[in-house]
Design a protein around this motif. Structure first.
Motif, short mmCIF file in Angstrom:
data_model
loop_
_atom_site.label_atom_id
_atom_site.label_comp_id
_atom_site.label_asym_id
_atom_site.label_seq_id
_atom_site.Cartn_x
_atom_site.Cartn_y
_atom_site.Cartn_z
N SER A 91 0.83 -1.21 0.00
CA SER A 91 0.00 0.00 0.00
C SER A 91 0.86 1.25 0.00
O SER A 91 0.60 2.20 -0.74
CB SER A 91 -0.93 0.01 1.22
N SER A 92 1.88 1.26 0.83
CA SER A 92 2.71 2.46 0.97
C SER A 92 3.36 2.85 -0.34
O SER A 92 3.47 4.04 -0.67
CB SER A 92 3.78 2.22 2.04
N GLN A 93 3.79 1.85 -1.11
CA GLN A 93 4.49 2.14 -2.36
C GLN A 93 3.60 1.94 -3.60
O GLN A 93 4.08 1.98 -4.72
CB GLN A 93 5.75 1.27 -2.47
N TYR A 94 2.31 1.72 -3.37
CA TYR A 94 1.34 1.57 -4.45
C TYR A 94 1.73 0.47 -5.44
O TYR A 94 1.61 0.61 -6.65
CB TYR A 94 1.13 2.91 -5.17
N THR A 95 2.20 -0.64 -4.85
CA THR A 95 2.45 -1.84 -5.65
C THR A 95 1.45 -2.94 -5.29
O THR A 95 1.63 -4.10 -5.67
CB THR A 95 3.89 -2.36 -5.41
N ILE A 96 0.42 -2.60 -4.60
CA ILE A 96 -0.56 -3.55 -4.08
C ILE A 96 -1.28 -4.26 -5.22
O ILE A 96 -1.61 -3.67 -6.25
CB ILE A 96 -1.56 -2.84 -3.15
N THR A 97 -1.50 -5.57 -5.05
CA THR A 97 -2.27 -6.37 -6.00
C THR A 97 -3.23 -7.25 -5.19
O THR A 97 -3.05 -7.43 -3.98
CB THR A 97 -1.37 -7.28 -6.84
N PRO A 98 -4.24 -7.82 -5.82
CA PRO A 98 -5.18 -8.69 -5.09
C PRO A 98 -4.50 -9.86 -4.40
O PRO A 98 -5.00 -10.37 -3.39
CB PRO A 98 -6.14 -9.15 -6.18
N ASP A 99 -3.37 -10.32 -4.93
CA ASP A 99 -2.64 -11.44 -4.34
C ASP A 99 -1.53 -10.99 -3.40
O ASP A 99 -0.90 -11.82 -2.74
CB ASP A 99 -2.02 -12.30 -5.44
N ASN A 100 -1.27 -9.70 -3.36
CA ASN A 100 -0.23 -9.17 -2.48
C ASN A 100 -0.77 -7.93 -1.78
O ASN A 100 -0.46 -6.80 -2.13
CB ASN A 100 1.03 -8.82 -3.28
N MET A 101 -1.61 -8.19 -0.78
CA MET A 101 -2.34 -7.13 -0.09
C MET A 101 -1.61 -6.60 1.14
O MET A 101 -2.03 -5.60 1.72
CB MET A 101 -3.72 -7.64 0.34
N GLY A 102 -0.56 -7.28 1.55
CA GLY A 102 0.05 -6.89 2.82
C GLY A 102 -0.96 -7.03 3.94
O GLY A 102 -1.76 -7.97 3.98
N ASP A 103 -0.98 -6.06 4.85
CA ASP A 103 -1.90 -6.16 5.99
C ASP A 103 -3.31 -5.65 5.67
O ASP A 103 -4.16 -5.61 6.57
CB ASP A 103 -1.34 -5.46 7.23
N MET A 104 -3.58 -5.29 4.42
CA MET A 104 -4.95 -4.88 4.07
C MET A 104 -5.93 -6.05 4.03
O MET A 104 -7.13 -5.86 4.03
CB MET A 104 -4.96 -4.15 2.72
N ASN A 105 -5.41 -7.26 3.96
CA ASN A 105 -6.30 -8.43 4.05
C ASN A 105 -7.08 -8.44 5.36
O ASN A 105 -8.26 -8.75 5.40
CB ASN A 105 -5.48 -9.73 3.96
N SER A 106 -6.39 -8.11 6.44
CA SER A 106 -6.95 -8.36 7.76
C SER A 106 -8.11 -7.42 8.08
O SER A 106 -9.06 -7.81 8.76
CB SER A 106 -5.87 -8.24 8.84
N ILE A 107 -8.07 -6.18 7.59
CA ILE A 107 -9.15 -5.25 7.92
C ILE A 107 -10.44 -5.68 7.22
O ILE A 107 -11.54 -5.54 7.78
CB ILE A 107 -8.77 -3.79 7.57
N TYR A 108 -10.32 -6.23 6.02
CA TYR A 108 -11.50 -6.73 5.30
C TYR A 108 -12.12 -7.91 6.06
O TYR A 108 -13.31 -7.92 6.35
CB TYR A 108 -11.07 -7.15 3.89
N THR A 109 -11.29 -8.87 6.40
CA THR A 109 -11.79 -10.07 7.07
C THR A 109 -12.34 -9.75 8.45
O THR A 109 -13.43 -10.21 8.84
CB THR A 109 -10.66 -11.11 7.19
N ALA A 110 -11.60 -8.96 9.22
CA ALA A 110 -12.00 -8.67 10.59
C ALA A 110 -13.32 -7.94 10.65
O ALA A 110 -14.17 -8.21 11.50
CB ALA A 110 -10.91 -7.85 11.29
N HIS A 111 -13.53 -6.99 9.73
CA HIS A 111 -14.77 -6.22 9.78
C HIS A 111 -15.98 -7.07 9.41
O HIS A 111 -17.06 -6.88 9.98
CB HIS A 111 -14.67 -5.00 8.87
N TYR A 112 -15.83 -8.00 8.49
CA TYR A 112 -16.97 -8.85 8.17
C TYR A 112 -17.27 -9.83 9.30
O TYR A 112 -18.44 -10.17 9.55
CB TYR A 112 -16.77 -9.57 6.84
N TYR A 113 -16.26 -10.25 9.99
CA TYR A 113 -16.47 -11.06 11.18
C TYR A 113 -17.29 -10.27 12.21
O TYR A 113 -18.26 -10.77 12.78
CB TYR A 113 -15.10 -11.44 11.74
N THR A 114 -16.92 -9.00 12.41
CA THR A 114 -17.64 -8.16 13.37
C THR A 114 -19.05 -7.84 12.89
O THR A 114 -20.00 -7.83 13.68
CB THR A 114 -16.85 -6.87 13.62
#
Length: 534
Positions: A91-114
């Motif tokens: 995210s920081s360097q704008y190289t993000i891809t759907p298969d390389n999300m870094g820690d952006m995966n967790s906010i998506y999953t955690a919020h749907y759990y909540t």
């Protein structure tokens, strides 16, 4: 044990409607079916929802992606140049891809759990044998939690699956709902939350209240360019709420001033360290490479060695300097060798490893003073600093921006109230694009590192181009990128282990949103579609 039971109950909500499980009578065991029988059980459940929304003591699940969003702006570098940065780099360097999300995966999953747990709780609490006032309180808080989850999801990922009832395993393949529909649900939840909490007059620190609902309504109205509603709700909080601006800007984040007069909602912490009730953020963003040799006492008890993520840029520092904004600069940024603001006696020259720190600067807002460090039994990353999530100053800035677009003459008055607080002269004679730019600038100076900068530069329109401000800042010809490439800053340019061309990979064709995690698309069988450009 109670918390463990609650987590199990919440998780079991995913499977409550599945018909394939063996039906077996259980005795003496709490389940989703026999819970919610007392007010205490309902309150415990809601406490867990609120905790899961904030997770201040868990550095990875939500704190890390929220901090990474700061690193994707002109305010912050990744900062730590001595450790693996793969979680933050995409995210920081704008190289993000759907298969390389870094820690952006967790906010998506955690919020749907909540969200799933909110839906289950709302359904069960509506039928619980408790008083109406108790139902209103617990359901009102739950609605706010759900709204906040969707607020972060829609601002990070755009159109997302939207559901407001508990789902079983056969119901989970949902299409994305339009952004407008998600915002409509957020607004509906917040209005209902405020209505249910209207008569809850007993203030309890850390609990959601009607003012938090109105304040978040003001924010999401602003983000949708609903200027009249943004003014309505921000004005309501300012004029009717029980809040006032802190006289001393630095005091907003004072470790001894939890839930101060300006805070509408804070993530709570505690100094009871053996219960892991403190905040992880001061460690995550604290100075990396502290050593007792840097402190006059030469005492290891003064050292709180941070991880060094999310370090302020010289570009942000220059924004303060351009306004001669000494109070907000020193309350937001401590530069290597400079006294920690408000802690000048015990930390007169805050120093740390420049080898491991890109910018030679740390975030002062989340700094733990020396006296507090000495009182800690252990420095384990969970520290007694509350984190303000919504505060009154934001409402003044929201009202100012709304007034500008509504053609009201009050926009200058609101930003001058905040300027007066930090001993700056009032702005006069500004109008048109220059006034709008000043409002944007005041938001940056006032709210740096409070979770809004990325969302702001994506939504704010450059008065010259009419395009999102982030497009003027990032990309090969972006002003922020060009500043970095031509910078002579002695700290940033002498540590190139984090590239100096930060932001150069930004593409306006896709990077106004993050991609949907590929894992979620795969789990949906392709029902969930990907964002444009990814």
């Amino acid at each position: 044990m109670k918390k463990i039971i609650l987590s199990i109950i919440a998780f079991s909500a995913f499977a409550v409607s599945c018909d394939d499980f063996i039906e077996k009578e259980t005795r003496g065991v709490q389940s989703i079916e026999n819970y919610f029988q007392t007010a205490q059980e309902c309150e415990n459940y809601v406490n867990e929802l609120t905790h899961r929304l904030l997770l201040p003591n868990d550095w990875y699940t939500l704190v890390a992606p929220r901090v990474t969003n700061e690193m994707a702006t002109d305010d912050a570098w990744m900062g730590n140049t001595g450790q693996d940065n793969s979680a933050h780099r995409p995210s920081s360097q704008y190289t993000i891809t759907p298969d390389n999300m870094g820690d952006m995966n967790s906010i998506y999953t955690a919020h749907y759990y909540t969200i799933q747990s909110c839906n289950t709780g709302l359904e069960k609490m509506a039928e619980a044998p408790i008083s109406e006032s108790q139902k209103n309180q617990y359901m009102g808080e739950s609605l706010f939690v759900r709204a906040y989850c969707y607020y972060e999801l829609v601002n990070n990922f755009g159109a997302v699956p939207l559901y407001t009832t508990s789902l079983g395993t056969s119901d989970l393949k949902l299409e994305r709902s339009p952004v407008a529909a998600v915002y409509a649900q957020i607004e509906a939840d917040l209005k209902e939350s405020a209505a249910k909490l209207e008569n809850i007059t007993v203030a309890r620190n850390g609990r959601v209240n009607k003012w938090a609902a109105y304040a978040l309504l003001a924010r999401v109205s602003l983000f949708q360019e609903k200027w009249a509603e943004a003014k309505q709700y921000s004005d309501k909080v300012i004029t009717e709420g029980p809040f006032s601006l802190e006289a001393d800007f630095l005091n907003i984040w004072n470790v001894n001033n939890h839930n101060g007069v300006e805070s509408i909602l804070e993530a709570q912490s505690s100094s009871v360290q053996d219960k892991s009730l403190g905040s992880a953020l001061p460690t995550l963003s604290g100075a990396r490479g502290e050593d007792k040799k840097y402190f006059p006492s030469n005492d290891a008890g003064d050292v709180l060695d941070g991880w060094g993520w999310c370090m302020p840029t010289s570009d942000l520092e220059n924004a303060y300097l351009s306004e001669n904004d000494v109070v907000r600069r020193r309350s937001t940024i401590t530069k290597w060798g400079e006294a920690a603001y408000g802690d000048e006696v015990l930390n007169p020259t805050h120093k740390f490893s420049l080898n491991d720190n890109k910018s030679g600067r740390i975030i002062r807002k989340y700094y733990i003073p020396i006296a507090t460090r000495r009182a800690l039994d252990k420095k384990d990353g969970h520290l007694p600093l509350n984190i303000p999530l919504i505060r009154l100053a934001e409402m003044y800035l929201t009202r100012a921006e709304a007034n500008y677009h509504l053609g009201s003459g009050d926009a200058l008055a609101d930003i001058n109230i905040l300027r007066a607080r930090v001993k700056l002269d009032p702005k006069t004679g500004l109008a048109g694009p220059n006034l709008l730019r000043q409002i944007y600038k005041e938001r940056r100076l006032e709210l740096a590192f409070e979770g809004l900068r990325l969302y702001d530069i994506r939504r704010e329109k450059d008065p010259t181009t009419g395009r999102p401000v982030i497009e003027s800042l990032m990309g090969p010809s972006g002003t922020f990128v060009q500043y970095n490439l031509n910078s002579a800053d002695p700290y940033e340019t002498t540590n190139l282990r984090e590239p100096q061309d930060k932001g150069i990979n930004f593409s306006p064709s896709k990077n106004l949103l993050w991609p949907i995690p590929q894992l979620e698309i795969d789990l949906s069988g392709g029902v969930i579609t990907q964002n444009q450009g990814y």
